[in-house]
Design a protein around this motif. Structure first.
Motif, PDB file in Angstrom:
ATOM      1  N   VAL A   1       0.790  -0.723  -0.313  1.00 14.76           N
ATOM      2  CA  VAL A   1      -0.148  -0.212  -0.346  1.00 14.76           C
ATOM      3  C   VAL A   1       0.839   1.653   0.257  1.00 14.76           C
ATOM      4  CG1 VAL A   1      -1.640   1.746   1.122  1.00 14.76           C
ATOM      5  CG2 VAL A   1      -1.835  -1.161   1.633  1.00 14.76           C
TER       6      VAL A   1
ATOM      7  N   ILE B   1      -1.606  -1.170  -3.740  1.00 19.94           N
ATOM      8  CA  ILE B   1      -2.751  -0.338  -3.409  1.00 19.94           C
ATOM      9  C   ILE B   1      -1.712   1.108  -3.879  1.00 19.94           C
ATOM     10  CG2 ILE B   1      -4.439   0.358  -2.396  1.00 19.94           C
ATOM     11  CD1 ILE B   1      -4.654  -2.094  -1.532  1.00 19.94           C
TER      12      ILE B   1
ATOM     13  N   SER C   1       0.816   5.071  -0.584  1.00 15.47           N
ATOM     14  CA  SER C   1       0.426   6.203   0.176  1.00 15.47           C
ATOM     15  C   SER C   1       1.602   7.865   0.348  1.00 15.47           C
ATOM     16  CB  SER C   1      -0.339   6.528   2.141  1.00 15.47           C
ATOM     17  OG  SER C   1      -1.253   7.141   1.981  1.00 15.47           O
TER      18      SER C   1
END
Length: 315
Positions: free
Chosen positions: A155, A194, A157
């Protein structure tokens, strides 16, 4: 007497292309900017390049080919979009140029410098995966060189402010390319990626989380492997670091979990790595670590191409 530098061009005058240009001008001892290419004559990147004495064109790939110094350029970085890259690569290939692709187009082999950086330096097209891939795949590889990784999920970000129009247009390609590279380069049997564009103000630094479902192994060995890999990445991205200690959770055989995207139930060892990437602030502020790790990896790869060619020529 020092040897002449290798002339390079950058296509794409947005955030990534401009940051890469500044890195080459400030840091590289082997590369020389031969051209900076965009399609908007009013872009900040083109104006900045012109002020810094770099030859520019707002005519895109066709403008680059028409430039007087094009024949002397050996390496071209493409920092545009996955959709535009195919045409760019076809044209550049016909002119015998080496292409370093900073889009998720994935025409050439994936390159993550500390993992497989020496493996594909003779290829015509090299793909730098994605910013999330550059940050997280080294961690997956660090685990997989100790024990089998059945599944890895990352993930990434990043601050919304550090995601330009090219990044936003390539979200689908980001997930697909990164997922494939987690397997092909990171060594996991399955992978998933992601990306999160975080609109928080003030902007937050790039954060990445890596989850690995691995076979049971010596946790001290895994942790040592991860720490060693972090140091390798830090050699060209100083702001790359572990946010906290590596976490280990045992998944017992009598309480297995389902492997995502399959019907397989598995037990073993869950390894969780938390990272943050602080940028060098060559162009955007330091929160844009996603920009910094991508351009730093591309710069490292180009310099290794030049060094390898020089070594072969001297042999």
């Amino acid at each position: 007497m020092s040897s002449p530098r290798t002339r390079v061009a950058i296509i794409g005058s947005g955030n990534i292309g401009t940051d890469l240009m500044i890195k080459i001008l400030r840091l590289s001892k082997t590369l020389e900017m031969g051209a900076f290419v965009g399609i908007d004559p009013e872009s900040d990147g083109l104006k900045r390049a012109e002020r810094m004495g770099v030859p520019i064109t707002a005519g895109g790939i066709d403008g680059l080919v028409a430039m007087e110094g094009f024949k002397d350029i050996e390496i071209v970085f493409d920092a545009t979009s996955a959709g535009a890259h195919k045409r760019h690569n076809d044209i550049l290939k016909s002119h015998g140029k080496t292409v370093i692709d900073l889009t998720p187009a994935a025409i050439g082999p994936y390159v993550v410098p500390p993992v497989n950086g020496e493996a594909n330096l003779d290829q015509q097209n090299l793909n730098m995966v994605t910013c999330g891939g550059q940050a997280t795949i080294p961690m997956v590889a660090a685990v997989s060189r100790i024990t089998r990784v059945r599944y890895a999920e990352i993930v990434a970000s990043i601050s919304s402010r550090s995601a330009g129009p090219g990044t936003r247009a390539n979200i689908d390609e980001f997930t697909e390319t990164t997922s494939a590279a987690i397997v092909q380069v990171g060594g996991a049997e399955q992978g998933k990626a992601i990306i999160v564009l975080n609109p928080a103000e003030p902007p937050l630094i790039m954060r990445d989380t890596v989850y690995c479902l691995a076979d049971p192994a010596d946790t001290a060995a895994i942790e040592a492997s991860i720490e060693e890999m972090v140091k390798e990445v830090q050699s060209y991205v100083p702001g790359y670091r572990l946010k906290q200690k590596v976490q280990f959770d045992t998944i017992p055989a009598d309480a297995p979990i389902r492997v995502p995207n399959s019907d397989e139930m598995a037990s073993g060892l869950k390894v969780t790595v938390f990272l943050e990437v602080e940028g060098a602030a060559h162009y955007l502020p330091s929160y844009a670590g996603n920009l910094d790790i991508m351009t730093s990896a591309a710069l490292r790869t180009a310099e290794r191409i030049v060094e390898t060619r020089a070594a072969k020529a001297a042999a």
